[in-house]
Design a protein around this motif. Structure first.
Motif, PDB file in Angstrom:
ATOM      1  N   GLY A   1       0.666  -1.138   0.008  1.00  0.00           N
ATOM      2  CA  GLY A   1       0.185   0.027   0.200  1.00  0.00           C
ATOM      3  C   GLY A   1       0.978   0.997  -0.067  1.00  0.00           C
ATOM      4  N   LEU A   2       0.069   2.303  -0.280  1.00  0.00           N
ATOM      5  CA  LEU A   2       0.937   3.659  -0.328  1.00  0.00           C
ATOM      6  C   LEU A   2       1.641   4.074   0.958  1.00  0.00           C
ATOM      7  CD1 LEU A   2       1.632   5.983  -2.561  1.00  0.00           C
ATOM      8  CD2 LEU A   2      -0.523   7.091  -1.557  1.00  0.00           C
ATOM      9  N   HIS A   3       1.048   3.437   2.282  1.00  0.00           N
ATOM     10  CA  HIS A   3       1.743   3.918   3.335  1.00  0.00           C
ATOM     11  C   HIS A   3       2.968   3.186   3.397  1.00  0.00           C
ATOM     12  CE1 HIS A   3      -0.231   0.162   4.001  1.00  0.00           C
ATOM     13  NE2 HIS A   3       0.625  -0.032   4.864  1.00  0.00           N
ATOM     14  N   GLY A   4       3.261   2.133   2.697  1.00  0.00           N
ATOM     15  CA  GLY A   4       4.457   1.558   2.730  1.00  0.00           C
ATOM     16  C   GLY A   4       5.645   1.865   1.855  1.00  0.00           C
ATOM     17  N   VAL A   5       5.323   2.933   1.262  1.00  0.00           N
ATOM     18  CA  VAL A   5       6.293   3.741   0.354  1.00  0.00           C
ATOM     19  C   VAL A   5       7.347   4.423   1.340  1.00  0.00           C
ATOM     20  CG1 VAL A   5       7.137   5.315  -1.352  1.00  0.00           C
ATOM     21  CG2 VAL A   5       5.017   3.536  -1.644  1.00  0.00           C
ATOM     22  N   SER A   6       8.634   4.238   1.404  1.00  0.00           N
ATOM     23  CA  SER A   6       9.491   4.937   2.001  1.00  0.00           C
ATOM     24  C   SER A   6      10.827   4.866   1.486  1.00  0.00           C
ATOM     25  CB  SER A   6       9.662   4.510   3.542  1.00  0.00           C
ATOM     26  OG  SER A   6      10.310   3.242   3.633  1.00  0.00           O
ATOM     27  N   ALA A   7      11.735   5.750   1.629  1.00  0.00           N
ATOM     28  CA  ALA A   7      13.126   5.545   0.908  1.00  0.00           C
ATOM     29  C   ALA A   7      13.707   4.298   0.989  1.00  0.00           C
ATOM     30  CB  ALA A   7      14.057   6.621   1.269  1.00  0.00           C
TER      31      ALA A   7
ATOM     32  N   PRO B   1      19.860   6.434  -4.649  1.00  0.00           N
ATOM     33  CA  PRO B   1      19.056   6.628  -5.877  1.00  0.00           C
ATOM     34  C   PRO B   1      17.744   7.032  -5.567  1.00  0.00           C
ATOM     35  CG  PRO B   1      20.097   4.292  -5.972  1.00  0.00           C
ATOM     36  CD  PRO B   1      20.375   4.913  -4.400  1.00  0.00           C
ATOM     37  N   VAL B   2      17.013   6.565  -4.709  1.00  0.00           N
ATOM     38  CA  VAL B   2      15.729   6.908  -4.490  1.00  0.00           C
ATOM     39  C   VAL B   2      15.499   8.431  -4.024  1.00  0.00           C
ATOM     40  CG1 VAL B   2      13.640   6.842  -2.864  1.00  0.00           C
ATOM     41  CG2 VAL B   2      15.112   4.936  -3.513  1.00  0.00           C
ATOM     42  N   LEU B   3      16.614   9.056  -3.353  1.00  0.00           N
ATOM     43  CA  LEU B   3      16.789  10.434  -3.139  1.00  0.00           C
ATOM     44  C   LEU B   3      17.089  11.279  -4.070  1.00  0.00           C
ATOM     45  CD1 LEU B   3      17.834   9.752   0.735  1.00  0.00           C
ATOM     46  CD2 LEU B   3      15.547  10.302   0.032  1.00  0.00           C
ATOM     47  N   ALA B   4      18.018  10.602  -5.065  1.00  0.00           N
ATOM     48  CA  ALA B   4      18.450  11.320  -6.153  1.00  0.00           C
ATOM     49  C   ALA B   4      17.364  11.622  -7.099  1.00  0.00           C
ATOM     50  CB  ALA B   4      19.627  10.666  -6.728  1.00  0.00           C
ATOM     51  N   ALA B   5      16.661  10.517  -7.290  1.00  0.00           N
ATOM     52  CA  ALA B   5      15.383  10.564  -8.309  1.00  0.00           C
ATOM     53  C   ALA B   5      14.321  11.411  -8.098  1.00  0.00           C
ATOM     54  CB  ALA B   5      15.058   8.999  -8.633  1.00  0.00           C
ATOM     55  N   PHE B   6      13.983  11.796  -6.834  1.00  0.00           N
ATOM     56  CA  PHE B   6      12.940  12.578  -6.297  1.00  0.00           C
ATOM     57  C   PHE B   6      13.182  13.172  -5.096  1.00  0.00           C
ATOM     58  CE2 PHE B   6      10.964   8.926  -8.500  1.00  0.00           C
ATOM     59  CZ  PHE B   6       9.884   9.312  -9.302  1.00  0.00           C
ATOM     60  N   GLU B   7      13.053  14.734  -5.367  1.00  0.00           N
ATOM     61  CA  GLU B   7      13.605  15.526  -4.282  1.00  0.00           C
ATOM     62  C   GLU B   7      12.898  15.616  -2.864  1.00  0.00           C
ATOM     63  OE1 GLU B   7      13.043  19.697  -5.296  1.00  0.00           O
ATOM     64  OE2 GLU B   7      14.064  19.429  -7.146  1.00  0.00           O
ATOM     65  N   THR B   8      11.785  14.666  -2.812  1.00  0.00           N
ATOM     66  CA  THR B   8      10.848  14.408  -1.538  1.00  0.00           C
ATOM     67  C   THR B   8      10.137  13.416  -1.650  1.00  0.00           C
ATOM     68  OG1 THR B   8       8.912  15.682  -2.195  1.00  0.00           O
ATOM     69  CG2 THR B   8      10.721  16.839  -1.104  1.00  0.00           C
ATOM     70  N   MET B   9       9.706  12.488  -0.726  1.00  0.00           N
ATOM     71  CA  MET B   9       9.141  11.287  -0.708  1.00  0.00           C
ATOM     72  C   MET B   9       7.657  11.805  -1.182  1.00  0.00           C
ATOM     73  SD  MET B   9      10.734   8.943  -0.255  1.00  0.00           S
ATOM     74  CE  MET B   9       9.801   7.773  -0.302  1.00  0.00           C
ATOM     75  N   GLN B  10       7.205  13.101  -0.844  1.00  0.00           N
ATOM     76  CA  GLN B  10       5.991  13.601  -1.410  1.00  0.00           C
ATOM     77  C   GLN B  10       5.909  13.630  -2.923  1.00  0.00           C
ATOM     78  OE1 GLN B  10       4.036  17.132   0.016  1.00  0.00           O
ATOM     79  NE2 GLN B  10       2.729  17.441  -1.562  1.00  0.00           N
TER      80      GLN B  10
END
Length: 189
Positions: A24-30, A43-52
């Motif tokens: 589910g969406l609540h499980g999405v974290s870096a 790579p997660v933090l490089a691809a998207f500026e924020t988790m939002q």
């Protein structure tokens, strides 16, 4: 030393979609996306500026996937097809359905693409071509509300008959009266 693997924005988004499908969406974290990617969180933090920003990209991708499923569904009319595709989506991908429609979003998703899948094809449909744009929009809105009701029943586990034949039956039983009501209004002098 082997070259470093470069993770694209699309690869990170794909990993996030796999997390959503499983947790589910609540499980999405870096950390969870990195694990699904088989990488560190860099790579997660490089691809998207924020988790939002990543969550918003996930929602856009899910809307695109649902719209594609609606487009691929063959039906005698576009309203029935869209309602069935949504029900099939909720049955097959409950976490994805919840991520789209049951999860609070900090910034509201752009629902235009989904709304158009219900209303735009009506003008090209022989059954609905006689309705004016206002009537087609009213029909699409009412049908989408009922389709969501069907989806909630499926998602919650209260409706367990999710084979294609059962879903077509419930769509016909609940959508046809809405169509009939709009057609009756149109026929009123």
């Amino acid at each position: 030393m082997p070259p470093k693997t470069r993770y694209t924005r699309e690869a990170v988004l794909g990993a996030a979609l796999r997390v959503v499908r499983g947790e589910g969406l609540h499980g999405v974290s870096a950390r969870t996306v990195a694990k699904a990617l088989g990488a560190s969180t860099a790579p997660v933090l490089a691809a998207f500026e924020t988790m939002q920003a990543l969550n918003e990209a996930v929602v856009v991708a899910l809307i695109d996937q649902l719209v594609a499923q609606i487009d691929e569904t063959e039906a005698s009319d576009p309203i029935r097809g869209a309602a069935f595709a949504m029900a099939r989506f909720a049955a097959d991908r409950p976490h994805d359905y919840a991520a789209l429609f049951l999860h609070p979003h900090p910034s509201p998703p752009d629902w235009v693409a989904l709304r158009r899948r219900f209303s735009d094809p009506l003008g090209d449909s022989e059954r609905f071509a006689h309705l004016d744009r206002r009537q087609r929009n009213a029909l699409a809105w009412r049908a989408s509300v009922v389709a969501h009701g069907i989806c909630i029943e499926i998602w919650s586990g209260r409706w367990t008959r999710t084979g294609d034949a059962a879903l077509w039956r419930v769509v016909d039983q609940l959508i046809e009266p809405i169509i009939g009501a709009i057609e009756a209004i149109d026929a009123t002098p």
